[in-house]
Write a protein that holds these residues in place. Structure first.
Motif, PDB file in Angstrom:
ATOM      1  N   SER A   1       0.829  -1.195   0.000  1.00 36.18           N
ATOM      2  CA  SER A   1       0.000   0.000   0.000  1.00 36.18           C
ATOM      3  C   SER A   1       0.870   1.254   0.000  1.00 36.18           C
ATOM      4  CB  SER A   1      -0.890  -0.013   1.229  1.00 36.18           C
ATOM      5  OG  SER A   1      -1.677   1.149   1.249  1.00 36.18           O
ATOM      6  N   GLY A   2       0.602   2.155  -0.918  1.00 35.23           N
ATOM      7  CA  GLY A   2       1.307   3.416  -0.994  1.00 35.23           C
ATOM      8  C   GLY A   2       2.668   3.352  -1.647  1.00 35.23           C
ATOM      9  N   THR A   3       3.102   2.195  -2.099  1.00 30.25           N
ATOM     10  CA  THR A   3       4.414   2.076  -2.718  1.00 30.25           C
ATOM     11  C   THR A   3       4.345   2.532  -4.172  1.00 30.25           C
ATOM     12  OG1 THR A   3       4.969   0.195  -1.322  1.00 30.25           O
ATOM     13  CG2 THR A   3       6.284   0.497  -3.297  1.00 30.25           C
ATOM     14  N   PRO A   4       5.083   3.588  -4.520  1.00 33.70           N
ATOM     15  CA  PRO A   4       5.077   4.014  -5.923  1.00 33.70           C
ATOM     16  C   PRO A   4       5.934   3.081  -6.772  1.00 33.70           C
ATOM     17  CG  PRO A   4       6.487   5.457  -4.645  1.00 33.70           C
ATOM     18  CD  PRO A   4       5.874   4.485  -3.683  1.00 33.70           C
ATOM     19  N   ARG A   5       5.497   2.830  -7.981  1.00 29.65           N
ATOM     20  CA  ARG A   5       6.274   2.006  -8.901  1.00 29.65           C
ATOM     21  C   ARG A   5       6.016   2.481 -10.319  1.00 29.65           C
ATOM     22  NH1 ARG A   5       2.972  -2.631 -10.667  1.00 29.65           N
ATOM     23  NH2 ARG A   5       0.962  -2.388  -9.665  1.00 29.65           N
TER      24      ARG A   5
ATOM     25  N   PRO B   1      12.673   2.913  -5.118  1.00 28.10           N
ATOM     26  CA  PRO B   1      13.272   2.696  -3.795  1.00 28.10           C
ATOM     27  C   PRO B   1      13.320   3.992  -2.985  1.00 28.10           C
ATOM     28  CG  PRO B   1      14.971   2.726  -5.474  1.00 28.10           C
ATOM     29  CD  PRO B   1      13.654   2.822  -6.188  1.00 28.10           C
ATOM     30  N   PRO B   2      13.559   3.890  -1.676  1.00 29.92           N
ATOM     31  CA  PRO B   2      13.588   5.080  -0.809  1.00 29.92           C
ATOM     32  C   PRO B   2      14.566   6.160  -1.282  1.00 29.92           C
ATOM     33  CG  PRO B   2      13.602   3.090   0.525  1.00 29.92           C
ATOM     34  CD  PRO B   2      13.746   2.651  -0.906  1.00 29.92           C
ATOM     35  N   GLY B   3      15.697   5.780  -1.836  1.00 32.34           N
ATOM     36  CA  GLY B   3      16.681   6.760  -2.299  1.00 32.34           C
ATOM     37  C   GLY B   3      16.413   7.296  -3.694  1.00 32.34           C
ATOM     38  N   GLY B   4      15.344   6.839  -4.311  1.00 31.99           N
ATOM     39  CA  GLY B   4      15.010   7.288  -5.655  1.00 31.99           C
ATOM     40  C   GLY B   4      15.546   6.338  -6.713  1.00 31.99           C
ATOM     41  N   LEU B   5      15.155   6.600  -7.922  1.00 38.39           N
ATOM     42  CA  LEU B   5      15.461   5.732  -9.056  1.00 38.39           C
ATOM     43  C   LEU B   5      16.141   6.565 -10.135  1.00 38.39           C
ATOM     44  CD1 LEU B   5      14.825   2.918 -10.434  1.00 38.39           C
ATOM     45  CD2 LEU B   5      12.804   4.036 -11.333  1.00 38.39           C
ATOM     46  N   SER B   6      17.387   6.239 -10.433  1.00 32.09           N
ATOM     47  CA  SER B   6      18.101   6.943 -11.497  1.00 32.09           C
ATOM     48  C   SER B   6      17.839   6.225 -12.815  1.00 32.09           C
ATOM     49  CB  SER B   6      19.597   6.988 -11.199  1.00 32.09           C
ATOM     50  OG  SER B   6      20.098   5.677 -11.000  1.00 32.09           O
ATOM     51  N   VAL B   7      17.675   7.001 -13.869  1.00 33.56           N
ATOM     52  CA  VAL B   7      17.332   6.471 -15.192  1.00 33.56           C
ATOM     53  C   VAL B   7      18.362   6.963 -16.201  1.00 33.56           C
ATOM     54  CG1 VAL B   7      15.567   6.422 -17.001  1.00 33.56           C
ATOM     55  CG2 VAL B   7      14.873   6.578 -14.605  1.00 33.56           C
TER      56      VAL B   7
ATOM     57  N   ILE C   1      11.013  10.158  -3.916  1.00 32.35           N
ATOM     58  CA  ILE C   1      10.067  10.746  -2.980  1.00 32.35           C
ATOM     59  C   ILE C   1      10.733  11.945  -2.310  1.00 32.35           C
ATOM     60  CG2 ILE C   1       8.550  10.321  -1.006  1.00 32.35           C
ATOM     61  CD1 ILE C   1       8.073   8.445  -3.429  1.00 32.35           C
ATOM     62  N   VAL C   2      10.079  13.113  -2.391  1.00 31.35           N
ATOM     63  CA  VAL C   2      10.570  14.327  -1.753  1.00 31.35           C
ATOM     64  C   VAL C   2       9.399  14.923  -0.978  1.00 31.35           C
ATOM     65  CG1 VAL C   2      11.538  16.629  -2.103  1.00 31.35           C
ATOM     66  CG2 VAL C   2      12.235  14.753  -3.599  1.00 31.35           C
ATOM     67  N   ASP C   3       9.539  15.014   0.327  1.00 31.39           N
ATOM     68  CA  ASP C   3       8.483  15.557   1.199  1.00 31.39           C
ATOM     69  C   ASP C   3       7.122  14.900   0.942  1.00 31.39           C
ATOM     70  OD1 ASP C   3      10.309  17.298   2.408  1.00 31.39           O
ATOM     71  OD2 ASP C   3       9.954  18.863   0.910  1.00 31.39           O
ATOM     72  N   GLY C   4       7.131  13.598   0.746  1.00 31.16           N
ATOM     73  CA  GLY C   4       5.891  12.848   0.566  1.00 31.16           C
ATOM     74  C   GLY C   4       5.347  12.834  -0.848  1.00 31.16           C
ATOM     75  N   ASP C   5       5.935  13.603  -1.747  1.00 29.64           N
ATOM     76  CA  ASP C   5       5.500  13.635  -3.148  1.00 29.64           C
ATOM     77  C   ASP C   5       6.461  12.829  -4.010  1.00 29.64           C
ATOM     78  OD1 ASP C   5       3.283  15.384  -2.788  1.00 29.64           O
ATOM     79  OD2 ASP C   5       4.635  17.122  -2.817  1.00 29.64           O
ATOM     80  N   VAL C   6       5.924  12.225  -5.067  1.00 31.64           N
ATOM     81  CA  VAL C   6       6.784  11.560  -6.048  1.00 31.64           C
ATOM     82  C   VAL C   6       7.238  12.639  -7.026  1.00 31.64           C
ATOM     83  CG1 VAL C   6       6.967   9.770  -7.799  1.00 31.64           C
ATOM     84  CG2 VAL C   6       5.499   9.394  -5.809  1.00 31.64           C
TER      85      VAL C   6
ATOM     86  N   ALA D   1       9.052  17.966 -11.769  1.00 29.56           N
ATOM     87  CA  ALA D   1       7.589  17.876 -11.727  1.00 29.56           C
ATOM     88  C   ALA D   1       7.168  16.958 -10.592  1.00 29.56           C
ATOM     89  CB  ALA D   1       7.056  17.341 -13.048  1.00 29.56           C
ATOM     90  N   VAL D   2       6.056  17.314  -9.968  1.00 33.52           N
ATOM     91  CA  VAL D   2       5.424  16.438  -8.990  1.00 33.52           C
ATOM     92  C   VAL D   2       4.519  15.505  -9.779  1.00 33.52           C
ATOM     93  CG1 VAL D   2       3.856  16.307  -7.024  1.00 33.52           C
ATOM     94  CG2 VAL D   2       5.508  18.178  -7.167  1.00 33.52           C
ATOM     95  N   LEU D   3       4.662  14.205  -9.525  1.00 32.71           N
ATOM     96  CA  LEU D   3       3.883  13.212 -10.258  1.00 32.71           C
ATOM     97  C   LEU D   3       2.669  12.768  -9.456  1.00 32.71           C
ATOM     98  CD1 LEU D   3       6.810  10.973 -11.568  1.00 32.71           C
ATOM     99  CD2 LEU D   3       5.604  12.795 -12.784  1.00 32.71           C
TER     100      LEU D   3
END
Length: 156
Positions: free
Chosen positions: A54-58, A74-80, A104-109, A133-135
């Motif tokens: 629940s709540g996990t962005p993917r 992941p918690p540290g973010g995803l580099s592309v 994730i930055v301040d609860g926003d993707v 951008a906030v997604l």
């Protein structure tokens, strides 16, 4: 007599040149990188997941060579990018070595384009490049312009 020395000097120089050339070919041949895999996208094993918590962005690939695959952010973010140090590697000439980051930055993707050459685009608008951008759940992300890989953000 002098002509013989010149002749044999040239022959020896040619033979040495051929030997050195062959040695360089063999040495460089061992260190050559293998060609990129036929799949254009690679997931690092420690980040590949079909996370359904629940709540996990993917990210779910909705267009491209890995249609249907998903990747938890992941918690540290995803580099592309194309470079091997990214968590999501997309082997495509339209993708920069370090193309973008999602985390994730301040609860926003958040999506951050790293000033990539061919850009990052949101929700099918291939005319407007994204910087930061906030997604939101359901947003589509297109890396690298026309014909690049396309992903949908899913937050469950």
């Amino acid at each position: 007599m002098l002509k013989d020395y010149i002749f044999w000097g040239i022959v020896v120089a040619i033979v040495i040149g051929v030997i050195v050339s062959q040695m360089n070919r063999r040495r460089h041949g061992r260190h050559r990188q293998s060609p990129p895999p036929s799949n254009r996208m690679q997931f690092h094993t420690h980040t590949h997941a079909d996370a359904h918590a629940s709540g996990t962005p993917r990210l779910v690939c909705i267009g491209g060579s890995h249609h249907g695959h998903s990747l938890a952010i992941p918690p540290g973010g995803l580099s592309v990018g194309r470079a091997k140090d990214n968590l999501l590697i997309i082997v495509d000439g339209s993708i920069s070595a370090h193309h973008a980051w999602i985390g994730i930055v301040d609860g926003d993707v958040m999506l951050r384009d790293y000033q990539s050459l061919n850009g990052t685009f949101l929700n099918g608008d291939l005319k407007t490049r994204v910087g930061d951008a906030v997604l939101a759940d359901g947003d589509t992300i297109h890396f690298g312009g026309q014909g690049g890989e396309e992903f949908r953000l899913v937050i469950e």
